[in-house]
Design an enzyme around this catalytic site. Structure first.
Site, PDB file in Angstrom:
ATOM      1  CE  LYS A 115       0.269  -0.650  -9.933  1.00 34.80           C
ATOM      2  NZ  LYS A 115       0.607   0.586  -9.130  1.00 34.80           N
ATOM      3  CG  ASP A 254      11.109  -0.912  -7.947  1.00 31.82           C
ATOM      4  OD1 ASP A 254      11.866  -0.730  -6.979  1.00 31.82           O
ATOM      5  OD2 ASP A 254      10.264  -1.435  -8.255  1.00 31.82           O
ATOM      6  CG  ASN A 255       7.791   1.322  -6.305  1.00 27.78           C
ATOM      7  OD1 ASN A 255       7.547   0.937  -7.445  1.00 27.78           O
ATOM      8  ND2 ASN A 255       7.774   0.475  -5.175  1.00 27.78           N
TER       9      ASN A 255
HETATM   10  P1  AMP Z   1       5.516  -2.877  -6.993  1.00 23.87           P
HETATM   11  O1  AMP Z   1       6.175  -3.106  -5.366  1.00 23.87           O
HETATM   12  O2  AMP Z   1       4.001  -2.694  -7.123  1.00 23.87           O
HETATM   13  O3  AMP Z   1       6.074  -1.366  -7.513  1.00 23.87           O
HETATM   14  O4  AMP Z   1       6.056  -3.903  -7.893  1.00 23.87           O
HETATM   15  C1  AMP Z   1       7.353  -4.373  -7.757  1.00 23.87           C
HETATM   16  C2  AMP Z   1       7.686  -5.407  -9.259  1.00 23.87           C
HETATM   17  O5  AMP Z   1       6.703  -6.592  -9.139  1.00 23.87           O
HETATM   18  C3  AMP Z   1       7.492  -4.672 -10.498  1.00 23.87           C
HETATM   19  O6  AMP Z   1       8.187  -5.263 -11.224  1.00 23.87           O
HETATM   20  C4  AMP Z   1       6.012  -4.984 -10.781  1.00 23.87           C
HETATM   21  O7  AMP Z   1       5.759  -4.898 -12.122  1.00 23.87           O
HETATM   22  C5  AMP Z   1       5.965  -6.680 -10.115  1.00 23.87           C
HETATM   23  N1  AMP Z   1       4.636  -6.989 -10.015  1.00 23.87           N
HETATM   24  C6  AMP Z   1       3.707  -6.670  -8.904  1.00 23.87           C
HETATM   25  N2  AMP Z   1       2.670  -7.532  -8.763  1.00 23.87           N
HETATM   26  C7  AMP Z   1       2.605  -8.144  -9.913  1.00 23.87           C
HETATM   27  C8  AMP Z   1       1.844  -9.267 -10.687  1.00 23.87           C
HETATM   28  N3  AMP Z   1       0.747  -9.363  -9.783  1.00 23.87           N
HETATM   29  N4  AMP Z   1       2.084  -9.722 -11.611  1.00 23.87           N
HETATM   30  C9  AMP Z   1       3.495  -9.603 -12.239  1.00 23.87           C
HETATM   31  N5  AMP Z   1       4.284  -8.520 -11.844  1.00 23.87           N
HETATM   32  C10 AMP Z   1       3.807  -7.896 -10.599  1.00 23.87           C
HETATM   33 MG    MG Z   2       6.553  -0.364  -8.758  1.00 26.37          MG
END
Ligand code: AMP
Ligand code: MG
Length: 488
Positions: A115, A254-255
């Site tokens: 990650k 998605d989580n």
């Molecule tokens: P999360 O809330 O961390 O589970 O992420 C939600 C979505 O945003 C997922 O598709 C992640 O891959 C994407 N995402 C979160 N942070 C970034 C980042 N800095 N660059 C690219 N994609 C991100």
């Molecule tokens: Mg996520």
């Protein structure tokens, strides 16, 4: 470095092979100056990876995705998801890669995932990066969860990339190497369903059955059995979160995993004072994912999974709805059973010295005392263990309404609580917010000592040890209202 050390582990690319439509072959971006910040030696050994190798130049490059080991086919995984109730048809790993699967010492197939490894085709406006603080936070909290016997993804290592990343100012970049029984999410099924490729949806479900619930294959309706298994696993998981006072913070679909492991530690926290409305995420303005809402939101997410799986449950979707609803209807009962059983153990009950109704009433009344608060949730139960051994002072010192507490404690003691049982389920050390913040700030400044000490405390959460007193204490009064930020 010793090439022999690496070769003890063979990477597989089963997900990439079986579900190519959900896997985009991709490479990590080059880390200019990778530096290992923390390595989970025990987990490395369990995976058959020599920690000495992982500390070598090549090993560290492997942990940021710049050295691709034999057999590994790094891919970004596609998935969809409901975020705060709104549907996003295309999310996917925007800043992560599945390196591949390995078989651990006990024969389990596990994902190794990175990650913060750079932009992928799913990155949208994101920079594909992660920073040291939040990656260490995931490392600490996931390892704490594991030590608390709560199903979770694990953390193998955090490596600083040597690159400054723009957030609120510039911060040091990092990659987290994560281990999971798989990265299949509710959102993976939503994505597959939305492609209208029934064969893909079926292959995804078969992959999930084979990896997580092999017994479902023998059921009359294997896909309904798969759904039921996820419902049960999530009911049990969320009950365990509630029992330790954990707030996930971003329970988007998605989580949420198919395996029933906790995943994606973002703005998560353990509550200090008991508070059903506890929220720590700065973006969760409506409190959707507040502590007390978690079971309801888990059930909501499972309804989204059911919708995605309907074409598998019955060719005739009309006929699929009733059995899916019936299975989903089992969530509440399973959750309540796990939670109340766990609560009774937290009170040292369940040995048969009490009636089930009396014990349930006692649990309800304990919650009322906590609500009357403010009472530190973790310390309350740990101090009750001392009360079960005859010393009521520490717990009496925590409550406001002493008369109500004393009346409650008299009923409780009459049930002969088992103090050893209590100490085996009520942690003394949790990753308290002020301690996590302290360790992450120091680490971001280059001092890893507080992090190491915190990891030592939370690694054995039920065993009180001299020298760790400050890790057992509640939050300092001036710590204030804790918030974590999603700008991870
Ligand atoms: P999360 O809330 O961390 O589970 O992420 C939600 C979505 O945003 C997922 O598709 C992640 O891959 C994407 N995402 C979160 N942070 C970034 C980042 N800095 N660059 C690219 N994609 C991100
Ligand atoms: Mg996520």
């Amino acid at each position: 470095m010793t090439a022999a050390a690496e070769s003890t582990v063979t990477f597989d690319g089963r997900f990439a092979r079986e579900l190519a439509e959900l896997a985009v072959p991709w490479q990590a971006e080059e880390a200019p100056g990778p530096e290992l910040l923390v390595l989970n030696d025990k987990l490395a050994w369990d995976l058959g990876l020599d920690p000495q190798y992982l500390r070598s130049r090549e090993g560290v490059r492997l942990l940021v995705g710049n050295h691709v080991p034999a057999g590994a086919t790094p891919v970004a995984q596609a998935y969809a998801g409901h975020q705060f109730g709104g549907y996003s048809p295309l999310l996917g790993d925007g800043r992560a890669l599945l390196l591949g699967e390995v078989t651990d010492q006990s024969g389990r197939l596990l994902d190794i995932h990175l990650k913060g490894s750079g932009r992928t085709p799913f990155a949208r406006a994101g920079d594909g990066r992660a920073v040291v603080g939040p990656m260490l936070r995931e490392y600490v909290v996931s390892e704490a969860m594991h030590a608390l016997h709560i199903p979770t993804t694990r953390s193998l290592a955090v490596v600083a990339t040597g690159r400054q990343v723009r957030r609120d100012g510039m911060l040091p970049g990092a990659v987290l190497a994560r281990v999971a029984s798989s990265h299949l999410r509710v959102g993976s099924f939503q994505y597959a369903r939305a492609t209208e490729n029934l064969d893909l949806l079926k292959r995804l479900a078969d992959h999930a059955i084979s990896r997580h619930y092999p017994h479902a294959a023998e059921a009359k309706n294997p896909y309904l059995a798969l759904f039921g298994s996820v419902v049960s696993a999530q009911a049990e998981l969320v009950a365990r979160w509630m029992l330790v006072g954990f707030v996930h913070g971003v329970m988007n679909t998605d989580n949420m995993t198919i395996s029933g492991e906790t995943i994606d530690y973002g703005p998560c926290a353990f509550m200090d004072a008991f508070n059903p409305a506890a929220v720590y995420s700065s973006i969760d303005v409506s409190g959707r994912y507040a502590y007390a809402n978690q079971p309801v939101l888990a059930e909501w997410n499972l309804a989204r999974l059911a919708e995605a799986m309907l074409p598998l449950i019955d060719q005739d979707q009309e006929k699929a709805v009733a059995p899916a609803v019936e299975v989903l209807g089992g969530f509440r009962g399973q959750y309540s059973k796990s939670w109340s059983g766990g609560m009774k153990r937290k009170l040292g009950l369940g040995g048969g010295g009490e009636s089930a109704d009396d014990a349930s009433a006692l649990v309800d009344d304990a919650i009322a005392i906590l609500k009357d608060g403010p009472v530190d949730y973790t310390l309350f139960f740990r101090n009750l263990g001392k009360a079960a051994r005859g010393d009521l002072r520490p717990v009496r010192g925590m409550v406001l309404d002493l008369a109500a507490f004393d009346a409650w404690a008299e009923r409780w003691q009459a049930m002969k609580p088992d103090a050893d049982l209590m100490d085996s389920v009520n942690p003394v050390y949790i990753p308290r917010n002020h301690l996590v913040e302290e360790a992450l700030s120091a680490a971001t400044e280059g001092n890893l000592a507080p992090l190491q000490q915190l990891l030592e405390a939370i690694g054995a959460p039920f065993t009180e040890r001299p020298g760790l007193e400050r890790y057992a204490e509640g939050a300092p009064e001036d710590f204030g209202n804790y918030m974590t930020f999603c700008g991870t």
